[in-house]
Design a protein around this motif. Structure first.
Motif, PDB file in Angstrom:
ATOM      1  N   SER A   5      43.011  11.320 141.402  1.00 46.23           N
ATOM      2  CA  SER A   5      42.964  12.619 140.747  1.00 46.23           C
ATOM      3  C   SER A   5      41.744  12.724 139.839  1.00 46.23           C
ATOM      4  O   SER A   5      41.073  13.761 139.800  1.00 46.23           O
ATOM      5  N   THR A   6      41.417  11.660 139.132  1.00 45.76           N
ATOM      6  CA  THR A   6      40.224  11.665 138.278  1.00 45.76           C
ATOM      7  C   THR A   6      38.960  11.807 139.115  1.00 45.76           C
ATOM      8  O   THR A   6      38.058  12.575 138.768  1.00 45.76           O
ATOM      9  N   VAL A   9      38.636  15.435 140.272  1.00 48.77           N
ATOM     10  CA  VAL A   9      38.207  16.325 139.184  1.00 48.77           C
ATOM     11  C   VAL A   9      36.719  16.133 138.897  1.00 48.77           C
ATOM     12  O   VAL A   9      35.979  17.105 138.724  1.00 48.77           O
ATOM     13  N   GLY A  12      34.758  17.724 141.807  1.00 49.71           N
ATOM     14  CA  GLY A  12      34.789  19.182 141.702  1.00 49.71           C
ATOM     15  C   GLY A  12      33.897  19.691 140.598  1.00 49.71           C
ATOM     16  O   GLY A  12      33.187  20.695 140.753  1.00 49.71           O
ATOM     17  N   THR A  13      33.900  18.985 139.466  1.00 54.91           N
ATOM     18  CA  THR A  13      33.028  19.378 138.356  1.00 54.91           C
ATOM     19  C   THR A  13      31.561  19.245 138.742  1.00 54.91           C
ATOM     20  O   THR A  13      30.748  20.110 138.418  1.00 54.91           O
ATOM     21  N   GLY A 127      34.609  23.466 144.729  1.00 56.51           N
ATOM     22  CA  GLY A 127      34.718  22.642 143.526  1.00 56.51           C
ATOM     23  C   GLY A 127      35.979  22.953 142.744  1.00 56.51           C
ATOM     24  O   GLY A 127      36.664  22.044 142.260  1.00 56.51           O
ATOM     25  N   LEU A 128      36.314  24.234 142.619  1.00 55.15           N
ATOM     26  CA  LEU A 128      37.551  24.618 141.932  1.00 55.15           C
ATOM     27  C   LEU A 128      38.777  24.103 142.677  1.00 55.15           C
ATOM     28  O   LEU A 128      39.749  23.652 142.060  1.00 55.15           O
ATOM     29  N   ILE A 131      39.150  20.452 141.884  1.00 56.00           N
ATOM     30  CA  ILE A 131      39.688  20.263 140.539  1.00 56.00           C
ATOM     31  C   ILE A 131      41.189  20.558 140.515  1.00 56.00           C
ATOM     32  O   ILE A 131      41.975  19.812 139.928  1.00 56.00           O
ATOM     33  N   GLY A 134      43.048  17.753 142.165  1.00 51.40           N
ATOM     34  CA  GLY A 134      43.067  16.599 141.266  1.00 51.40           C
ATOM     35  C   GLY A 134      44.083  16.759 140.157  1.00 51.40           C
ATOM     36  O   GLY A 134      44.824  15.820 139.831  1.00 51.40           O
ATOM     37  N   ILE A 135      44.155  17.954 139.568  1.00 50.24           N
ATOM     38  CA  ILE A 135      45.151  18.220 138.526  1.00 50.24           C
ATOM     39  C   ILE A 135      46.559  18.152 139.112  1.00 50.24           C
ATOM     40  O   ILE A 135      47.475  17.594 138.495  1.00 50.24           O
TER      41      ILE A 135
END
Length: 150
Positions: A5-6, A9, A12-13, A127-128, A131, A134-135
């Motif tokens: 998940s990290t 994220v 995606g960032t 990318g969103l 993220i 991942g969240i």
């Protein structure tokens, strides 16, 4: 799950906001000249072979589970069934590339121009999505999933 998940994220960032130092990374000139010469030659079979080889290197980790499952399932099957399983697996893997080779010239001129115009928007949306996934993975992770293997 926390690591995945990290990682999602962060990826995606980086897709939404790419630091300028990453944009300055260039391909070594020898490699760029080599690839340019290969793909500009009159031999489309060499280019297709190299693209297929590179795709295989990328796709093998993703498809290895299915590939192993196919081989395990056909161990006790008769030879004709084994042949049919491998044939259908190869057709399922190869037919998309065959159809793409038929339609790429016409596809390239119309669709790819519109994709290039919307490239930044597509990158932000993807990318969103990374993220959010991942969240979601982080929120569904619990200590019991790390211990319980059932």
């Amino acid at each position: 799950m926390l690591f995945r998940s990290t990682l999602l994220v962060i990826a995606g960032t980086l897709m939404i906001w790419t630091p300028s130092i990453l944009s300055k990374i260039t391909i070594p000139s020898r490699l760029e000249i080599f690839t340019h010469n290969i793909f500009e030659r009159d031999n489309p079979y060499l280019s297709s072979f190299l693209i297929g080889t590179l795709y295989t290197i990328i796709a093998v980790p993703c498809a290895s589970g299915i590939f192993v499952l196919v081989w395990v399932e056909m161990i006790l099957e008769p030879l004709t069934i084994k042949f049919l399983i491998v044939l259908f697996f190869a057709l399922g893997s190869g037919l998309p590339f065959f159809f793409m080779s038929l339609y790429v010239p016409s596809f390239n001129s119309t669709f790819m121009k519109s994709v290039n115009n919307a490239r930044r928007k597509i990158t932000i949306i993807l990318g969103l999505i990374l993220i959010l996934v991942g969240i979601w993975l982080y929120s569904t992770d619990s200590p019991t999933t790390l211990i319980n293997f059932n």
